[in-house]
Design a protein around this motif. Sequence first.
Motif, mmCIF file in Angstrom:
data_model
loop_
_atom_site.group_PDB
_atom_site.id
_atom_site.type_symbol
_atom_site.label_atom_id
_atom_site.label_comp_id
_atom_site.label_asym_id
_atom_site.label_seq_id
_atom_site.Cartn_x
_atom_site.Cartn_y
_atom_site.Cartn_z
ATOM 1 N N ASP A 59 0.592 -1.376 0.140
ATOM 2 C CA ASP A 59 0.288 0.419 -0.278
ATOM 3 C C ASP A 59 0.683 1.209 0.257
ATOM 4 O OD1 ASP A 59 -2.321 -1.217 0.020
ATOM 5 O OD2 ASP A 59 -2.639 -1.684 1.789
ATOM 6 N N ILE A 60 2.049 1.225 -0.218
ATOM 7 C CA ILE A 60 3.252 1.998 0.575
ATOM 8 C C ILE A 60 3.220 2.911 -1.282
ATOM 9 C CG2 ILE A 60 5.805 3.150 0.297
ATOM 10 C CD1 ILE A 60 5.371 1.175 2.636
ATOM 11 N N SER A 86 0.897 6.692 1.479
ATOM 12 C CA SER A 86 -0.133 5.377 0.686
ATOM 13 C C SER A 86 -0.764 5.463 1.210
ATOM 14 C CB SER A 86 0.690 4.525 2.401
ATOM 15 O OG SER A 86 -0.679 4.595 3.155
ATOM 16 N N SER A 87 -1.886 4.471 0.425
ATOM 17 C CA SER A 87 -2.974 4.390 0.532
ATOM 18 C C SER A 87 -4.211 3.793 1.624
ATOM 19 C CB SER A 87 -3.450 2.947 -0.915
ATOM 20 O OG SER A 87 -3.592 1.816 -0.366
ATOM 21 N N ASP A 88 -2.905 3.928 2.820
ATOM 22 C CA ASP A 88 -4.156 3.300 4.038
ATOM 23 C C ASP A 88 -4.569 4.182 4.811
ATOM 24 O OD1 ASP A 88 -3.165 1.360 7.004
ATOM 25 O OD2 ASP A 88 -3.087 3.279 7.541
ATOM 26 N N ILE A 119 12.574 0.251 2.551
ATOM 27 C CA ILE A 119 11.337 0.381 2.957
ATOM 28 C C ILE A 119 10.758 0.408 1.163
ATOM 29 C CG2 ILE A 119 9.227 1.658 3.025
ATOM 30 C CD1 ILE A 119 10.560 3.068 5.254
ATOM 31 N N ASP A 120 11.834 0.866 0.372
ATOM 32 C CA ASP A 120 11.360 0.780 -1.333
ATOM 33 C C ASP A 120 11.336 0.075 -1.856
ATOM 34 O OD1 ASP A 120 9.983 2.899 -2.873
ATOM 35 O OD2 ASP A 120 12.097 2.783 -4.275
ATOM 36 N N ASP A 121 12.557 -0.480 -1.734
ATOM 37 C CA ASP A 121 13.229 -2.163 -2.009
ATOM 38 C C ASP A 121 11.490 -2.833 -1.554
ATOM 39 O OD1 ASP A 121 14.797 -1.124 -2.992
ATOM 40 O OD2 ASP A 121 16.305 -1.524 -2.000
ATOM 41 N N ALA A 122 11.530 -3.373 -0.338
ATOM 42 C CA ALA A 122 10.747 -4.051 0.300
ATOM 43 C C ALA A 122 8.971 -3.573 -0.518
ATOM 44 C CB ALA A 122 10.554 -4.210 1.750
ATOM 45 N N ARG A 123 9.107 -2.626 -0.514
ATOM 46 C CA ARG A 123 6.844 -2.155 -1.864
ATOM 47 C C ARG A 123 7.967 -3.130 -2.222
ATOM 48 N NH1 ARG A 123 6.388 1.822 -5.774
ATOM 49 N NH2 ARG A 123 7.896 2.713 -4.781
ATOM 50 N N GLN A 124 8.349 -2.208 -3.601
ATOM 51 C CA GLN A 124 8.625 -3.238 -4.832
ATOM 52 C C GLN A 124 8.697 -4.557 -4.578
ATOM 53 O OE1 GLN A 124 8.594 -0.856 -7.853
ATOM 54 N NE2 GLN A 124 8.112 -3.186 -8.790
ATOM 55 N N ALA A 125 9.536 -5.307 -3.944
ATOM 56 C CA ALA A 125 9.523 -6.788 -3.688
ATOM 57 C C ALA A 125 8.502 -7.236 -3.695
ATOM 58 C CB ALA A 125 10.461 -7.148 -2.788
ATOM 59 N N GLU A 126 7.499 -7.274 -3.155
ATOM 60 C CA GLU A 126 5.816 -7.599 -2.394
ATOM 61 C C GLU A 126 5.362 -7.146 -3.652
ATOM 62 O OE1 GLU A 126 2.629 -9.190 -0.122
ATOM 63 O OE2 GLU A 126 5.139 -9.380 -0.398
ATOM 64 N N ARG A 127 5.470 -6.113 -4.472
ATOM 65 C CA ARG A 127 4.197 -6.153 -5.716
ATOM 66 C C ARG A 127 4.816 -6.719 -6.798
ATOM 67 N NH1 ARG A 127 3.213 0.555 -6.068
ATOM 68 N NH2 ARG A 127 1.838 1.091 -3.865
#
Length: 191
Positions: free
Chosen positions: A126-127, A150-152, A173-181
């Motif tokens: 959601d970030i 975020s969309s939270d 944080i950005d890498d975790a967001r991209q990996a989850e997407r």
Amino acid sequence: MDASHPHDASPNADASVEDHKPDPAEKFAATNKRGERGPDESIWKGGYSAVDQSGVFFILGLATIGLIGAGVFFWPLFIAIPVIWIVQLLRVWWIKMGVAYELTTRRFMHESGVISRTTDRIEVIDIDDVTVEQGIMDRMFNVGTIRITSSDRTHPELRLRGIKDVKKVALMIDDARQAERDRRGVYIESV
């Protein structure tokens, strides 16, 4: 082994096939191989860094020098020196104890409060944006503020103040967001 002599077989041969049950680690490994949801792993834990108050400590140092100079002529000003330092140290301790952050492979969790504690979670998927803000003193001491958009619904914008190694943490944080997407197959078109 001969079929006419079944007692010649090792008693452990049949038991080893029946007794083999995968442990939880094997189950999670198998889940990750299939691309399913595995365990939530911690990537980073942190909190407020007192180094963020370096500008305030610098100003307090100058004020202390001024109070010492003025205290020569009016001695009760000497009492103000330990008072302002104690107040500032208590303030920094209160802020430091009041926040804690944890980034996992799927969530960003932030806790706030000293007396009563509130824990909120933002799914990393959601970030929308991660921004780093640094002033002059922040750049000198490698601290800063991370702003997460975020969309939270509860926290559409979250500001993490006083983060040490701020650029490195923002990149995590950005890498975790991209990996989850990527894992979920969510792609965002650039506008």
